[in-house]
Design a protein around this motif. Structure first.
Motif, PDB file in Angstrom:
ATOM      1  N   ALA A   1       0.831  -1.253   0.124  1.00 30.04           N
ATOM      2  CA  ALA A   1      -0.008  -0.172   0.034  1.00 30.04           C
ATOM      3  C   ALA A   1       0.832   1.399   0.003  1.00 30.04           C
ATOM      4  N   LEU A   2       1.855   1.142   0.666  1.00 32.65           N
ATOM      5  CA  LEU A   2       2.847   2.429   0.777  1.00 32.65           C
ATOM      6  C   LEU A   2       3.562   2.419  -0.472  1.00 32.65           C
ATOM      7  N   PHE A   3       4.039   1.376  -1.141  1.00 37.02           N
ATOM      8  CA  PHE A   3       4.420   1.455  -2.569  1.00 37.02           C
ATOM      9  C   PHE A   3       3.556   2.130  -3.722  1.00 37.02           C
ATOM     10  N   ASP A   4       2.326   1.776  -3.401  1.00 38.98           N
ATOM     11  CA  ASP A   4       1.508   2.144  -4.344  1.00 38.98           C
ATOM     12  C   ASP A   4       0.984   3.602  -4.039  1.00 38.98           C
ATOM     13  N   LYS A   5       0.985   4.094  -2.913  1.00 41.07           N
ATOM     14  CA  LYS A   5       0.700   5.637  -2.564  1.00 41.07           C
ATOM     15  C   LYS A   5       2.055   6.418  -3.259  1.00 41.07           C
TER      16      LYS A   5
END
Length: 445
Positions: free
Chosen positions: A164-168
């Motif tokens: 999720a942090l990569f996507d963000k």
């Protein structure tokens, strides 16, 4: 795991009646402890973590072995050293396979080979290769008789990350099979680090700095085709191009401010709580780390990735390989071996494997690793692929891993704060460690 010992619990999994019956019928497989092994009417003193053996498991063992009582003493390195020096050690102690050379060279551990030869529960052929770091031939680890058995382990350079942090941050996910370079990993960490009001809101990368520096640096040097020690492990060299490059990378990491260091430590000294709170995008932890996410309310956007590489050779070692060993002067060796059989092959071993808190020390238990949840299935595949790159770290008998870690950290901090150049820090580090190695060699002989 190590490394500093990685404190971790595991979900209790009840084993089938067949395993219990097998262990109940194999309680006379001792290796001949002589007068010190009055099994059947004795107390076995175990020095281990509170999470290692539950009250229920102790009760089960005592039921299977009438007359043997288990006394648990919580792991305390200072107390263990005092007990060893006094000639009154616990019957079983916990320690890393990597780092056992110092104990074995001092003649403090019992050769388990006679016990293995008689055991119908533990077989030498079933021991995973990681157990070889507990071997000692009188000069070096990796060969000769076995002086301990690994309870669980991980290839500790692997990565866990929050998708999720990569996507963000619009950063592509890491490959499940191909290793990223350490240089690229640092670039990715910079992209993932988020700061607000002069403070770090999200760390890009955690290295479990408080646990170990010797392990990952040794791996980096191996990956470049270098060697940290000379052939007889009496001298160490951080002045080589390979060692300086590894040292420099840690300095660059710290100066970039993308993750915790000893100059900017996490309050609890561990990446997990920060990672679970979605405030760390990547953490360098072994397979065991995935055991944190099996609970219903755990973070679900997690994936495991291969160990990064510095150089041309992929190498992913264990930094510790926690296991049990029986001190040379233990009073109840036969009873201690029975407890080791139960713990290493019985219900506790099956529980550990099924929970995902590390890879098992026995090859036959590898199939027990969890694959029910999507992240578990993916992590299992990555872990199995990484086994191709498992290597053993050099383990000098003349110095402790703790001293290596604290001394490396001392000079890293000097270089990070620019009190010393990397070249000067590596030279001073080499000199200080070689003095300690000489002293250790003089003491052991």
């Amino acid at each position: 795991m190590y490394r500093a010992v990685k404190s971790r619990g595991f979900v209790a999994v009840m084993a089938g009646a067949t395993t219990v019956a097998m262990l109940a019928g194999c309680t006379s497989s001792g290796g001949g402890a002589g007068k010190s092994g009055q099994a059947g009417s004795s107390t076995v003193t175990l020095m281990a973590g509170a999470q290692d053996l539950s009250k229920e498991q102790i009760a089960e063992f005592e039921k299977l072995n009438p007359g043997i009582t288990v006394k648990l003493i919580l792991t305390d390195a200072t107390r263990l050293n005092t007990m060893l020096a006094a000639g009154n050690p616990p019957d079983v102690a916990v320690g890393g396979a990597v780092g056992s050379a110092n104990i074995n060279a001092r003649g403090l551990a019992t050769d388990l080979t006679p016990y293995l030869q008689k055991s119908t529960v533990l077989k030498e052929s079933d021991l995973a290769p990681v157990n070889n770091s507990f071997r000692w031939d009188g000069k070096q680890s990796g060969k000769g008789p076995l002086f301990g058995i690994v309870k669980d382990w991980s290839q500790d350079a692997t990565l866990w990350y929050n998708t999720a942090l990569f996507d963000k941050a619009n950063v592509p996910h890491l490959s499940e099979t191909e290793a990223t370079t350490y240089d690229d990993l640092l670039k990715i960490a910079k992209q993932l680090t988020a700061k607000e009001g002069g403070k770090t809101k999200t760390y890009g990368l955690g290295l479990e700095w408080a646990w170990t520096l010797y392990g990952p640096m040794s791996a980096m040097i191996l990956q470049q085709g270098g060697h940290l020690y000379n052939d007889d492990l009496t001298e160490i060299n951080f002045n080589s191009p390979e060692a300086r490059r590894a040292f420099q990378w840690y300095v660059d990491f710290a100066q970039a401010g993308v993750g915790p260091t000893s100059l900017n430590p996490l309050p609890d000294g561990s990446d997990f709580s920060t990672f679970a709170a979605k405030r760390m995008a990547i953490t360098q932890d072994g397979y065991w780390f995935g055991g944190n996410f099996a609970a219903k309310d755990a973070l679900k956007t997690v994936k495991m990735a291969p160990a990064p590489v510095m150089g041309d050779t992929r190498a992913n070692p264990t930094y510790s390989g926690q296991g049990w060993w029986i001190p040379k002067k233990a009073k109840n060796k036969d009873a201690a071996w029975k407890l080791m059989e139960y713990y290493m092959a019985g219900p506790p071993a099956q529980a550990r494997a099924a929970s995902g808190w590390g890879l098992p020390g026995l090859s036959s238990l590898m199939s027990k690793l969890p694959q029910e949840l999507p992240y578990q299935k993916a992590a299992y595949a990555t872990a199995q692929n990484e086994l191709k790159y498992a290597v053993a770290l050099p383990d000098s008998p003349y110095i402790s891993v703790d001293l290596l870690n604290t001394t490396i950290d001392k000079y890293l901090k000097a270089a990070i704060t620019k009190k010393m150049t990397v070249q000067d820090a590596c030279a001073a580090l080499t000199d200080e460690l070689n003095k300690a190695l000489k002293q250790g060699k003089d003491q052991i002989g």
